[in-house]
Design a protein around this motif. Structure first.
Motif, PDB file in Angstrom:
ATOM      1  N   ASP A  10      30.057  23.589   5.279  1.00 31.29           N
ATOM      2  CA  ASP A  10      29.347  22.357   5.616  1.00 31.29           C
ATOM      3  C   ASP A  10      28.934  22.342   7.081  1.00 31.29           C
ATOM      4  O   ASP A  10      29.765  22.483   7.970  1.00 31.29           O
ATOM      5  CB  ASP A  10      30.214  21.131   5.322  1.00 31.29           C
ATOM      6  CG  ASP A  10      30.467  20.942   3.838  1.00 31.29           C
ATOM      7  OD1 ASP A  10      29.589  21.278   3.036  1.00 31.29           O
ATOM      8  OD2 ASP A  10      31.558  20.443   3.484  1.00 31.29           O
ATOM      9  N   SER A  14      25.196  25.332   5.522  1.00 33.20           N
ATOM     10  CA  SER A  14      24.353  24.267   4.977  1.00 33.20           C
ATOM     11  C   SER A  14      24.112  23.248   6.084  1.00 33.20           C
ATOM     12  O   SER A  14      24.707  23.333   7.150  1.00 33.20           O
ATOM     13  CB  SER A  14      25.045  23.601   3.792  1.00 33.20           C
ATOM     14  OG  SER A  14      26.132  22.812   4.245  1.00 33.20           O
ATOM     15  N   SER A  18      28.972  18.809   1.670  1.00 33.73           N
ATOM     16  CA  SER A  18      28.829  18.944   0.219  1.00 33.73           C
ATOM     17  C   SER A  18      29.597  17.880  -0.563  1.00 33.73           C
ATOM     18  O   SER A  18      29.083  17.353  -1.554  1.00 33.73           O
ATOM     19  CB  SER A  18      29.255  20.344  -0.231  1.00 33.73           C
ATOM     20  OG  SER A  18      30.589  20.595   0.133  1.00 33.73           O
ATOM     21  N   GLU A  21      27.841  14.509  -0.124  1.00 35.83           N
ATOM     22  CA  GLU A  21      26.614  14.514  -0.910  1.00 35.83           C
ATOM     23  C   GLU A  21      26.907  14.370  -2.402  1.00 35.83           C
ATOM     24  O   GLU A  21      26.202  13.655  -3.114  1.00 35.83           O
ATOM     25  CB  GLU A  21      25.818  15.783  -0.634  1.00 35.83           C
ATOM     26  CG  GLU A  21      25.236  15.807   0.765  1.00 35.83           C
ATOM     27  CD  GLU A  21      24.637  17.149   1.158  1.00 35.83           C
ATOM     28  OE1 GLU A  21      24.414  18.005   0.274  1.00 35.83           O
ATOM     29  OE2 GLU A  21      24.396  17.337   2.359  1.00 35.83           O
ATOM     30  N   CYS A  75      30.048  19.508  -9.602  1.00 35.65           N
ATOM     31  CA  CYS A  75      30.025  20.479  -8.494  1.00 35.65           C
ATOM     32  C   CYS A  75      29.066  21.625  -8.795  1.00 35.65           C
ATOM     33  O   CYS A  75      28.289  22.038  -7.927  1.00 35.65           O
ATOM     34  CB  CYS A  75      31.422  21.040  -8.234  1.00 35.65           C
ATOM     35  SG  CYS A  75      32.542  19.910  -7.413  1.00 35.65           S
ATOM     36  N   GLN A  78      25.449  20.455  -8.561  1.00 41.00           N
ATOM     37  CA  GLN A  78      25.077  20.289  -7.154  1.00 41.00           C
ATOM     38  C   GLN A  78      24.835  21.642  -6.497  1.00 41.00           C
ATOM     39  O   GLN A  78      23.865  21.822  -5.758  1.00 41.00           O
ATOM     40  CB  GLN A  78      26.175  19.536  -6.408  1.00 41.00           C
ATOM     41  CG  GLN A  78      25.882  19.365  -4.939  1.00 41.00           C
ATOM     42  CD  GLN A  78      27.103  18.953  -4.138  1.00 41.00           C
ATOM     43  OE1 GLN A  78      28.235  19.154  -4.552  1.00 41.00           O
ATOM     44  NE2 GLN A  78      26.870  18.382  -2.982  1.00 41.00           N
ATOM     45  N   ALA A  79      25.684  22.614  -6.770  1.00 37.59           N
ATOM     46  CA  ALA A  79      25.583  23.940  -6.148  1.00 37.59           C
ATOM     47  C   ALA A  79      24.286  24.643  -6.514  1.00 37.59           C
ATOM     48  O   ALA A  79      23.723  25.380  -5.698  1.00 37.59           O
ATOM     49  CB  ALA A  79      26.782  24.799  -6.543  1.00 37.59           C
ATOM     50  N   TYR A  82      21.276  23.561  -4.039  1.00 35.86           N
ATOM     51  CA  TYR A  82      21.645  23.392  -2.641  1.00 35.86           C
ATOM     52  C   TYR A  82      20.687  24.105  -1.697  1.00 35.86           C
ATOM     53  O   TYR A  82      20.157  25.158  -2.034  1.00 35.86           O
ATOM     54  CB  TYR A  82      23.088  23.888  -2.425  1.00 35.86           C
ATOM     55  CG  TYR A  82      23.858  22.968  -1.522  1.00 35.86           C
ATOM     56  CD1 TYR A  82      24.267  21.734  -1.966  1.00 35.86           C
ATOM     57  CD2 TYR A  82      24.118  23.326  -0.216  1.00 35.86           C
ATOM     58  CE1 TYR A  82      24.941  20.863  -1.126  1.00 35.86           C
ATOM     59  CE2 TYR A  82      24.805  22.464   0.623  1.00 35.86           C
ATOM     60  CZ  TYR A  82      25.200  21.234   0.161  1.00 35.86           C
ATOM     61  OH  TYR A  82      25.853  20.378   0.993  1.00 35.86           O
ATOM     62  N   SER A 107      35.176  22.196   1.322  1.00 36.80           N
ATOM     63  CA  SER A 107      34.382  21.970   0.106  1.00 36.80           C
ATOM     64  C   SER A 107      35.184  22.446  -1.099  1.00 36.80           C
ATOM     65  O   SER A 107      36.048  23.322  -0.988  1.00 36.80           O
ATOM     66  CB  SER A 107      33.069  22.746   0.171  1.00 36.80           C
ATOM     67  OG  SER A 107      32.254  22.286   1.208  1.00 36.80           O
ATOM     68  N   PHE A 111      32.675  24.430  -6.443  1.00 34.63           N
ATOM     69  CA  PHE A 111      31.327  24.326  -5.884  1.00 34.63           C
ATOM     70  C   PHE A 111      30.976  25.623  -5.160  1.00 34.63           C
ATOM     71  O   PHE A 111      29.921  26.217  -5.382  1.00 34.63           O
ATOM     72  CB  PHE A 111      31.261  23.132  -4.923  1.00 34.63           C
ATOM     73  CG  PHE A 111      30.056  23.105  -4.039  1.00 34.63           C
ATOM     74  CD1 PHE A 111      28.837  22.663  -4.513  1.00 34.63           C
ATOM     75  CD2 PHE A 111      30.136  23.527  -2.720  1.00 34.63           C
ATOM     76  CE1 PHE A 111      27.710  22.641  -3.694  1.00 34.63           C
ATOM     77  CE2 PHE A 111      29.026  23.506  -1.895  1.00 34.63           C
ATOM     78  CZ  PHE A 111      27.809  23.064  -2.383  1.00 34.63           C
ATOM     79  N   VAL A 115      28.015  28.549  -5.673  1.00 32.71           N
ATOM     80  CA  VAL A 115      27.064  28.871  -4.605  1.00 32.71           C
ATOM     81  C   VAL A 115      27.045  30.373  -4.332  1.00 32.71           C
ATOM     82  O   VAL A 115      25.980  30.973  -4.176  1.00 32.71           O
ATOM     83  CB  VAL A 115      27.401  28.103  -3.299  1.00 32.71           C
ATOM     84  CG1 VAL A 115      26.637  28.660  -2.104  1.00 32.71           C
ATOM     85  CG2 VAL A 115      27.122  26.618  -3.463  1.00 32.71           C
TER      86      VAL A 115
END
Length: 191
Positions: A10, A14, A18, A21, A75, A78-79, A82, A107, A111, A115
């Motif tokens: 985070d 990024s 995360s 969000e 998760c 979301q990943a 991203y 995180s 997740f 990623v």
């Protein structure tokens, strides 16, 4: 000779946070009423009247009813959507050069595993104590000094390089041969 290179996620790999969000994306419709409670928890943790770990546990219980599967699915979704900072290219370069690359982050590990799927990256993120499909609490939470504890617990007392963005990550400095502080995808300080 390969190096051990540690990356925060985070704010480093990024641009955002995360978990924040994820929680905000879940607080839609009637659940938007939870925002005041969430930001109250965040204020308590900033004032050190509570912890970030407790804040996350409470929001997982509230938003996901502690359902491990629902949390994991959120998760993973979301990943898959991203956006990353330019520092991600440095991570990929370290992987291609055969360095031992570790993503050390508060995180969620599920997740982060999504990623970094397909990349030779070790993930040390937040893990949970679960029983019967329910999240009972946080087991491992690499935040602030727990980042160092997590690395040492995995047999890594010294790292060659570390990339991080916040004051909460600066506890890594004493165990780093070289470190880089990142802001908005750009290295702003190094030693």
């Amino acid at each position: 000779m390969s190096k051990i290179v540690v990356y925060d996620f985070d704010g480093t790999l990024s641009y955002g946070d995360s978990m924040e969000e994820l929680f905000n994306s879940e607080m839609q419709g009637i659940k938007s009423l939870y925002r005041c409670y969430y930001y109250f928890l965040k204020v308590l943790s900033k004032l050190k009247l509570s912890t970030v770990k407790s804040e996350k546990e409470k929001m997982i219980k509230l938003l996901f009813h502690s359902d491990e599967r629902a949390f994991r699915e959120a998760c993973m979704e979301q990943a898959n959507n991203y956006k990353f900072s330019p520092i991600m290219e440095k991570l990929k370069k370290d992987v291609s050069e055969g360095n031992r690359v570790i993503v050390l982050s508060a995180s969620s590990e599920c997740f982060l595993q999504t990623v970094f799927s397909g990349l030779d990256v070790e993930i040390l993120g937040t893990t949970f104590n679960c029983k019967g499909g329910k999240i009972k609490g946080i087991k491992q939470h690499p935040f602030y000094h727990e980042k160092v504890d997590t690395l040492v617990g995995y047999g890594i007392p010294v790292v060659d390089e570390a990339y991080f963005d916040s004051k909460w990550d600066e506890c890594l400095k004493p165990i780093c041969r070289k470190w880089y502080k990142v802001k908005q995808g750009v290295i702003i300080e190094e030693k």
